[in-house]
Design a protein around this motif. Structure first.
Motif, PDB file in Angstrom:
ATOM      1  N   UNK A 101      37.830 -68.466 -19.220  1.00  0.00           N
ATOM      2  CA  UNK A 101      39.171 -68.570 -19.793  1.00  0.00           C
ATOM      3  C   UNK A 101      40.048 -69.548 -19.011  1.00  0.00           C
ATOM      4  N   UNK A 215      42.950 -61.345 -13.534  1.00  0.00           N
ATOM      5  CA  UNK A 215      42.747 -60.555 -14.752  1.00  0.00           C
ATOM      6  C   UNK A 215      42.675 -59.052 -14.455  1.00  0.00           C
TER       7      UNK A 215
ATOM      8  N   UNK B 214      46.863 -67.373 -22.083  1.00  0.00           N
ATOM      9  CA  UNK B 214      45.645 -66.940 -21.403  1.00  0.00           C
ATOM     10  C   UNK B 214      45.540 -65.419 -21.371  1.00  0.00           C
ATOM     11  N   UNK B 215      46.653 -64.721 -21.126  1.00  0.00           N
ATOM     12  CA  UNK B 215      46.581 -63.256 -21.044  1.00  0.00           C
ATOM     13  C   UNK B 215      46.394 -62.616 -22.423  1.00  0.00           C
ATOM     14  N   UNK B 217      44.403 -63.862 -24.541  1.00  0.00           N
ATOM     15  CA  UNK B 217      42.945 -63.963 -24.608  1.00  0.00           C
ATOM     16  C   UNK B 217      42.292 -62.830 -23.813  1.00  0.00           C
ATOM     17  N   UNK B 218      42.792 -62.574 -22.603  1.00  0.00           N
ATOM     18  CA  UNK B 218      42.245 -61.504 -21.755  1.00  0.00           C
ATOM     19  C   UNK B 218      42.317 -60.154 -22.466  1.00  0.00           C
ATOM     20  N   UNK B 219      43.494 -59.841 -23.010  1.00  0.00           N
ATOM     21  CA  UNK B 219      43.698 -58.513 -23.590  1.00  0.00           C
ATOM     22  C   UNK B 219      42.929 -58.357 -24.906  1.00  0.00           C
ATOM     23  N   UNK B 221      40.179 -59.879 -25.717  1.00  0.00           N
ATOM     24  CA  UNK B 221      38.759 -59.752 -25.403  1.00  0.00           C
ATOM     25  C   UNK B 221      38.468 -58.367 -24.835  1.00  0.00           C
TER      26      UNK B 221
END
Lengths: 268, 268
Positions: A101, A215, B214-215, B217-219, B221
């Motif tokens: 990412x 993360x 970006x976060x 995307x993190x959450x 996923x």
């Protein structure tokens, strides 16, 4: 609940770079680290064996009431992340997706390089993670089997190290396309300066470990599990291998005091 | 479920910088954006009014079956994030925590600067977020009320812009301590080059918008909600204000084609 420790597992000492970043980015959290130094490296082992060893590490930490598990080993992440996310009742994060990412955020020309152990590169875990998000990403992946031994020997700079890194990265350097390079092994951040010199200033280097620490923060906060009281964290480190070697590496890599360093046996 | 759009709300056009980053970092996802251009700016408004307006934006998007909500406005995040995280059945993310987390990852001397609207700076949202994670962080916060108007007028470079940015940032520049600067307003990334020139090369600039993408995307996923099929995303943009102005700004800021741009009325 929020005062429980974060568990970190690795095949050996490499994951200490992730632990160091966790301590730096989340100074209120307590860590329990378990490195399988006895059976390191995982990189060249068959998948089934990596899965078995990783499960043994996880069982040990689950007995320590961790609130989250960090798989700080690229090889173990590649082979066990999905499985452990399904099986465990706590959040599980690996080092691959955070690195992928961060690289996607960084790249402008969509050409990303990945270096790692043979196991990680063969698993195609980074290309899969990258292409799952953006199928137009071009990936230049390279196994660097000579890097872990020089790190484990503590040769982090000097002429020999420069030569080995330069020789290894020739194919990537010559392709001359990537603008972002993922360090897909938790040992490699210790060679970061040499790698940057070899690959050139124009390439942004992404350390999967640093990105993973961030993360962990995102997910713990999202789940309202960040510790927000006052305390002096009591970190604990365990190794399956020789205590003296592990202890000297841990003390030289970590900036923080550690409450307990001990040897443990996983097999009954 | 995974094919539902991500909802993005903002007080006006500033959040389009977050939308642009979402499109770049998550090219498979579809967005629905709603900018309250009619009642922009939120920065100087009282808390109660910002909460009311934000709830109206959220109600509109919840009717569009979004799978996640991004509050792409620092002022609205400061006043409504916790409330909406409690009330909504979908993940909600604001722009403040991602910016704070990226700054903590970046800083080496623990001195972080934050610039934003008067509302954001007065709310103390960034110092709170930063100190929640690391209480040893030193924060230099500065309201920059002149920045949003120059961005909304499209004056992104040139002598006048440089002068305004330089005059505003004098107190931060003179303190000479920070190694990291958070752009705590989604308009400011459009002034990034000028801000970097004024504040100097040694300061790392963090764009909360990029970090938020970006976060997201993190959450997504982490929740297994990332879209992983094949499609050409059909983004939709809505404004409560004049369509012509909004449309011309959206077309010049976004690199992606948009399926629908329309004016909507929130009050019955």
């Amino acid at each position: 609940m929020v005062d429980q420790p974060i568990g970190v597992i690795d095949s050996g000492v490499g994951g200490l770079t992730v632990a160091r970043e966790l301590m730096r980015q989340l100074p209120r959290e307590e860590l329990i680290y378990l490195g399988d130094t006895l059976r390191c490296p995982y990189g060249p082992r068959p998948e089934q064996e990596v899965v078995q060893f990783t499960k043994e590490l996880v069982n040990f930490l689950m007995g320590k009431r961790i609130k989250m598990l960090v798989i700080a080993c690229n090889t173990a992440t590649a082979f066990t992340l999905e499985l452990l996310q399904k099986e465990l009742p706590i959040p599980v994060i690996g080092v691959i997706q955070p690195g992928a990412r961060a690289a996607i955020k960084s790249t402008e020309n969509l050409h990303i390089g990945v270096i790692g152990t043979e196991g990680t590169i063969k698993s195609q875990a980074y290309p899969t993670a990258l292409k799952n998000i953006n199928e137009e990403i071009h990936i230049n992946a390279l196994a660097c089997p000579r890097f872990v031994p020089i790190v484990e020997q503590g040769k982090l700079s000097g002429e020999e190290t420069y030569r080995i890194v330069a020789e290894t990265l020739i194919p990537m350097k010559e392709s001359n396309h990537i603008d972002t390079l993922i360090l897909g092994c938790t040992h490699y951040p210790l060679l970061r300066e040499v790698i940057q010199k070899v690959i050139g200033d124009k390439v942004t280097i992404i350390s999967s470990g640093e990105e993973t620490a961030r993360e962990v923060s995102t997910i713990l906060e999202y789940q309202s599990k960040l510790f927000n009281g006052d305390r002096k964290p009591q970190h604990k480190l365990y190794t399956t291998g020789k205590l003296t070697v592990f202890e000297s590496i841990a003390k030289s890599w970590l900036d923080q005091p550690v409450m307990e360093i001990a040897n443990v046996s996983l097999t009954v």
